[in-house]
Write a protein that holds these residues in place. Structure first.
Motif, PDB file in Angstrom:
ATOM      1  N   ILE A 106       3.978  14.662  35.048  1.00  0.00           N
ATOM      2  CA  ILE A 106       4.606  15.847  34.173  1.00  0.00           C
ATOM      3  C   ILE A 106       5.817  16.097  34.624  1.00  0.00           C
ATOM      4  O   ILE A 106       6.798  16.420  33.716  1.00  0.00           O
ATOM      5  CB  ILE A 106       3.393  16.944  34.309  1.00  0.00           C
ATOM      6  CG1 ILE A 106       2.292  16.524  33.948  1.00  0.00           C
ATOM      7  CG2 ILE A 106       4.172  18.037  33.571  1.00  0.00           C
ATOM      8  CD1 ILE A 106       1.208  17.803  34.220  1.00  0.00           C
ATOM      9  N   LEU A 107       6.145  16.297  35.918  1.00  0.00           N
ATOM     10  CA  LEU A 107       7.664  16.597  36.108  1.00  0.00           C
ATOM     11  C   LEU A 107       8.364  15.407  35.812  1.00  0.00           C
ATOM     12  O   LEU A 107       9.731  15.998  35.128  1.00  0.00           O
ATOM     13  CB  LEU A 107       7.548  16.580  37.868  1.00  0.00           C
ATOM     14  CG  LEU A 107       7.058  17.965  38.248  1.00  0.00           C
ATOM     15  CD1 LEU A 107       6.693  17.799  39.887  1.00  0.00           C
ATOM     16  CD2 LEU A 107       7.901  19.172  38.147  1.00  0.00           C
ATOM     17  N   SER A 108       8.113  14.316  36.018  1.00  0.00           N
ATOM     18  CA  SER A 108       9.195  13.004  35.607  1.00  0.00           C
ATOM     19  C   SER A 108       9.375  13.155  33.765  1.00  0.00           C
ATOM     20  O   SER A 108      10.385  13.045  33.575  1.00  0.00           O
ATOM     21  CB  SER A 108       8.390  11.665  35.941  1.00  0.00           C
ATOM     22  OG  SER A 108       9.341  10.742  35.357  1.00  0.00           O
ATOM     23  N   SER A 109       8.411  13.315  33.288  1.00  0.00           N
ATOM     24  CA  SER A 109       8.257  13.297  31.812  1.00  0.00           C
ATOM     25  C   SER A 109       9.085  14.500  31.146  1.00  0.00           C
ATOM     26  O   SER A 109       9.741  14.524  30.117  1.00  0.00           O
ATOM     27  CB  SER A 109       7.188  13.114  30.991  1.00  0.00           C
ATOM     28  OG  SER A 109       6.347  14.350  31.422  1.00  0.00           O
ATOM     29  N   HIS A 110       8.814  15.689  31.782  1.00  0.00           N
ATOM     30  CA  HIS A 110       9.634  16.636  31.491  1.00  0.00           C
ATOM     31  C   HIS A 110      11.217  16.653  31.679  1.00  0.00           C
ATOM     32  O   HIS A 110      12.217  17.130  31.090  1.00  0.00           O
ATOM     33  CB  HIS A 110       9.079  17.982  32.230  1.00  0.00           C
ATOM     34  CG  HIS A 110      10.077  19.290  31.751  1.00  0.00           C
ATOM     35  ND1 HIS A 110      10.908  19.910  32.565  1.00  0.00           N
ATOM     36  CD2 HIS A 110       9.743  20.255  30.772  1.00  0.00           C
ATOM     37  CE1 HIS A 110      11.540  20.931  32.094  1.00  0.00           C
ATOM     38  NE2 HIS A 110      10.935  21.205  31.077  1.00  0.00           N
ATOM     39  N   HIS A 111      11.574  16.027  33.101  1.00  0.00           N
ATOM     40  CA  HIS A 111      13.018  15.715  33.073  1.00  0.00           C
ATOM     41  C   HIS A 111      13.714  14.827  32.350  1.00  0.00           C
ATOM     42  O   HIS A 111      14.715  15.046  31.800  1.00  0.00           O
ATOM     43  CB  HIS A 111      13.309  15.098  34.467  1.00  0.00           C
ATOM     44  CG  HIS A 111      14.333  15.017  35.119  1.00  0.00           C
ATOM     45  ND1 HIS A 111      15.437  15.935  35.402  1.00  0.00           N
ATOM     46  CD2 HIS A 111      14.970  13.765  34.966  1.00  0.00           C
ATOM     47  CE1 HIS A 111      16.606  15.186  35.663  1.00  0.00           C
ATOM     48  NE2 HIS A 111      16.513  14.006  35.511  1.00  0.00           N
ATOM     49  N   LYS A 112      12.748  13.809  31.755  1.00  0.00           N
ATOM     50  CA  LYS A 112      13.377  12.764  30.796  1.00  0.00           C
ATOM     51  C   LYS A 112      13.682  13.510  29.521  1.00  0.00           C
ATOM     52  O   LYS A 112      14.627  13.257  28.969  1.00  0.00           O
ATOM     53  CB  LYS A 112      12.432  11.730  30.703  1.00  0.00           C
ATOM     54  CG  LYS A 112      12.841  10.680  29.593  1.00  0.00           C
ATOM     55  CD  LYS A 112      11.823   9.543  29.674  1.00  0.00           C
ATOM     56  CE  LYS A 112      12.082   8.551  28.592  1.00  0.00           C
ATOM     57  NZ  LYS A 112      11.262   7.473  28.353  1.00  0.00           N
ATOM     58  N   LEU A 113      12.750  14.495  29.125  1.00  0.00           N
ATOM     59  CA  LEU A 113      12.724  15.189  27.791  1.00  0.00           C
ATOM     60  C   LEU A 113      14.058  16.083  27.742  1.00  0.00           C
ATOM     61  O   LEU A 113      14.662  16.264  27.110  1.00  0.00           O
ATOM     62  CB  LEU A 113      11.550  16.106  27.606  1.00  0.00           C
ATOM     63  CG  LEU A 113      11.600  16.699  26.546  1.00  0.00           C
ATOM     64  CD1 LEU A 113      11.589  15.955  24.973  1.00  0.00           C
ATOM     65  CD2 LEU A 113      10.110  17.578  26.246  1.00  0.00           C
ATOM     66  N   LEU A 114      14.087  16.697  28.959  1.00  0.00           N
ATOM     67  CA  LEU A 114      15.045  17.939  29.071  1.00  0.00           C
ATOM     68  C   LEU A 114      16.479  17.230  28.939  1.00  0.00           C
ATOM     69  O   LEU A 114      17.666  17.421  28.629  1.00  0.00           O
ATOM     70  CB  LEU A 114      15.168  18.464  30.347  1.00  0.00           C
ATOM     71  CG  LEU A 114      15.819  19.663  30.639  1.00  0.00           C
ATOM     72  CD1 LEU A 114      15.539  20.786  29.623  1.00  0.00           C
ATOM     73  CD2 LEU A 114      15.482  20.393  31.945  1.00  0.00           C
ATOM     74  N   ARG A 115      16.710  15.897  29.420  1.00  0.00           N
ATOM     75  CA  ARG A 115      17.788  15.110  29.684  1.00  0.00           C
ATOM     76  C   ARG A 115      18.197  14.130  28.361  1.00  0.00           C
ATOM     77  O   ARG A 115      19.211  13.544  28.189  1.00  0.00           O
ATOM     78  CB  ARG A 115      18.043  14.198  31.122  1.00  0.00           C
ATOM     79  CG  ARG A 115      17.972  14.878  32.222  1.00  0.00           C
ATOM     80  CD  ARG A 115      19.295  15.771  32.379  1.00  0.00           C
ATOM     81  NE  ARG A 115      19.213  16.523  33.669  1.00  0.00           N
ATOM     82  CZ  ARG A 115      20.262  17.048  34.195  1.00  0.00           C
ATOM     83  NH1 ARG A 115      21.078  17.344  33.332  1.00  0.00           N
ATOM     84  NH2 ARG A 115      20.026  17.588  35.457  1.00  0.00           N
TER      85      ARG A 115
END
Length: 218
Positions: free
Chosen positions: A107-116
């Motif tokens: 979740i943390l990884s996919s959220h970071h990717k989405l934000l970037r």
């Protein structure tokens, strides 16, 4: 898996992505020969892929006329959102109960990717839509009921078709980012009630924004 089945699956995955993310718009005719040339597969593989997309509700088979991308409408958007809220909430609750540290990390990884992932200045780009799908998939991935996840995946694909019709507006995009951040935090805190409330509001706002945009008929 045979070579033919493998080719059909490849065609299915690519066409599903192209329909979900707006390469093919609602009511576009899906002509087999150009698709064969683009995907480097046989007509049989394309027909099998299109038949699967008909079962998914993403494509419509017209008698004696071939295949078209399924239409969209305001009524369907309203009904779709109502059902999605129920299914997404169920899957989210079950995932929160069962999720482990690897799930939290995804979740943390996919959220970071989405934000970037940048959104551009007009329609939402495919890269953002893919990152958005990955983020929402990660939230429910720990749900242990495969049937609920299967239903959820089918509805999510339909909803992404509608999302691809959105034009980027800064105030809406910032609101979406806030929702995604709050949703992630509630899920990681294992707060089922708050997470489901944010999810429900998030889905409803997305539908309301699209309905207000006027791009859908009645």
């Amino acid at each position: 898996m045979s070579v033919i089945k493998s080719k059909a699956m490849t065609a299915y995955k690519q066409l599903r992505k192209d329909v979900m993310y707006g390469k093919y718009q609602p009511l576009d005719r899906l002509r087999i020969d150009p698709i064969c040339e683009t995907l480097k597969v046989s007509p049989g593989a394309v027909r099998e892929a299109l038949s699967r997309l008909v079962s998914d509700g993403l494509v419509v088979a017209e008698e004696q006329r071939g295949f078209i991308v399924a239409p969209v409408s305001a009524v369907e958007m309203i009904e779709l959102t109502e059902v999605r809220i129920e299914i997404e909430s169920y899957c989210l609750r079950e995932a929160i109960k069962a999720g482990d540290l690897d799930w939290e990390a995804s979740i943390l990884s996919s959220h970071h990717k989405l934000l970037r992932t940048p959104v551009g200045n007009d329609f939402l780009p495919v890269e953002w839509l893919e990152a958005h799908s990955e983020y929402h998939d990660s939230l429910v991935s720990a749900c242990g009921n495969r049937w609920w996840l299967r239903f959820r995946e089918q509805l999510f694909a339909q909803a992404e078709r509608y999302l691809s019709l959105h034009r980027v507006k800064e105030e809406v995009y910032l609101d979406v980012n806030e929702d995604h951040q709050g949703l992630m935090q509630a899920v990681l805190n294992r707060n089922e009630k708050e997470a489901c409330e944010i999810m429900s509001n998030h889905l409803q706002k997305a539908a309301d924004n699209l309905l207000k945009s006027g791009v859908l008929d009645g």
